[in-house]
Design a protein around this motif. Structure first.
Motif, short mmCIF file in Angstrom:
data_model
loop_
_atom_site.label_atom_id
_atom_site.label_comp_id
_atom_site.label_asym_id
_atom_site.label_seq_id
_atom_site.Cartn_x
_atom_site.Cartn_y
_atom_site.Cartn_z
N LEU A 136 -33.51 -32.82 5.21
CA LEU A 136 -34.16 -32.38 3.97
C LEU A 136 -33.69 -30.98 3.61
CD1 LEU A 136 -36.16 -33.03 1.72
CD2 LEU A 136 -37.97 -32.14 3.19
N HIS A 137 -33.62 -30.12 4.61
CA HIS A 137 -33.15 -28.74 4.39
C HIS A 137 -31.72 -28.76 3.86
CE1 HIS A 137 -31.36 -24.86 5.55
NE2 HIS A 137 -32.55 -24.38 5.21
N ASP A 138 -30.86 -29.56 4.49
CA ASP A 138 -29.46 -29.65 4.05
C ASP A 138 -29.37 -30.16 2.62
OD1 ASP A 138 -28.74 -28.77 6.58
OD2 ASP A 138 -28.16 -30.78 7.30
N LEU A 139 -30.19 -31.12 2.28
CA LEU A 139 -30.18 -31.67 0.93
C LEU A 139 -30.63 -30.63 -0.09
CD1 LEU A 139 -29.80 -34.07 -0.97
CD2 LEU A 139 -32.12 -34.80 -0.40
N VAL A 140 -31.71 -29.92 0.22
CA VAL A 140 -32.20 -28.88 -0.69
C VAL A 140 -31.14 -27.78 -0.86
CG1 VAL A 140 -33.92 -27.05 -0.98
CG2 VAL A 140 -34.64 -29.33 -0.29
N THR A 141 -30.52 -27.37 0.24
CA THR A 141 -29.48 -26.35 0.19
C THR A 141 -28.32 -26.79 -0.69
OG1 THR A 141 -30.08 -25.52 2.37
CG2 THR A 141 -27.88 -24.96 1.56
N MET A 142 -27.87 -28.04 -0.50
CA MET A 142 -26.77 -28.57 -1.29
C MET A 142 -27.12 -28.60 -2.78
SD MET A 142 -24.99 -32.32 -1.11
CE MET A 142 -26.44 -33.11 -1.80
N LEU A 143 -28.32 -29.09 -3.10
CA LEU A 143 -28.74 -29.15 -4.51
C LEU A 143 -28.90 -27.76 -5.11
CD1 LEU A 143 -31.32 -32.06 -4.25
CD2 LEU A 143 -29.07 -32.14 -5.35
N TYR A 144 -29.43 -26.84 -4.34
CA TYR A 144 -29.64 -25.47 -4.83
C TYR A 144 -28.30 -24.81 -5.14
CZ TYR A 144 -31.69 -20.81 -5.17
OH TYR A 144 -32.10 -19.59 -5.62
N GLU A 145 -27.34 -25.01 -4.25
CA GLU A 145 -26.03 -24.37 -4.44
C GLU A 145 -25.23 -25.03 -5.56
OE1 GLU A 145 -24.43 -24.44 -0.47
OE2 GLU A 145 -25.60 -22.65 0.10
#
Length: 125
Positions: free
Chosen positions: A113-122
């Protein structure tokens, strides 16, 4: 102002109206002092009861988003920008809570979930 009503939604119509107007105000799509359509006009446009629009406006007023004046109409209330930001952050927290619950239901790990949020944020930068 564009309001879309879904008859198939579990959410009551007055609540759909209230939430859409509130979101427009929080996104600054509507500015302080801007007039809202009259309750009667909005009811006609949406083909619903005036009682329904009245309830939506009353709730918006009780939450401090609009002010109403007899004979003049309803207007977007002037709001403190810090308060608006805090309300928007609270809305993000609520939606993120829903996402976290859905992620748990799907057995998505916190790291995924963290990786997904980071990817979407960036991606959005």
């Amino acid at each position: 102002m564009n309001i879309n009503i879904s008859n198939s939604s579990q959410e009551p119509i007055y609540s759909q109206i209230k939430n859409q107007i509130k979101q427009s105000i929080l996104r600054n799509d509507m500015e302080a002092g801007e007039a809202l359509p009259s309750m009667r006009r909005l009811a006609q446009d949406l083909r619903i009861s005036v009682i329904t629009t009245k309830r939506a406006y009353e709730e918006l007023e009780s939450e401090g988003f609009i002010t109403s004046f007899v004979g003049k109409g309803s207007f977007v209330a002037g709001q403190n920008q810090d308060l608006i930001k805090e309300k928007r952050i609270k809305e993000v927290e609520v939606r993120m809570g829903e996402i976290v619950n859905e992620s748990k239901n799907l057995n998505i790990s916190l790291q995924q979930l963290h990786d997904l949020v980071t990817m979407l944020y960036e991606e959005e930068e």
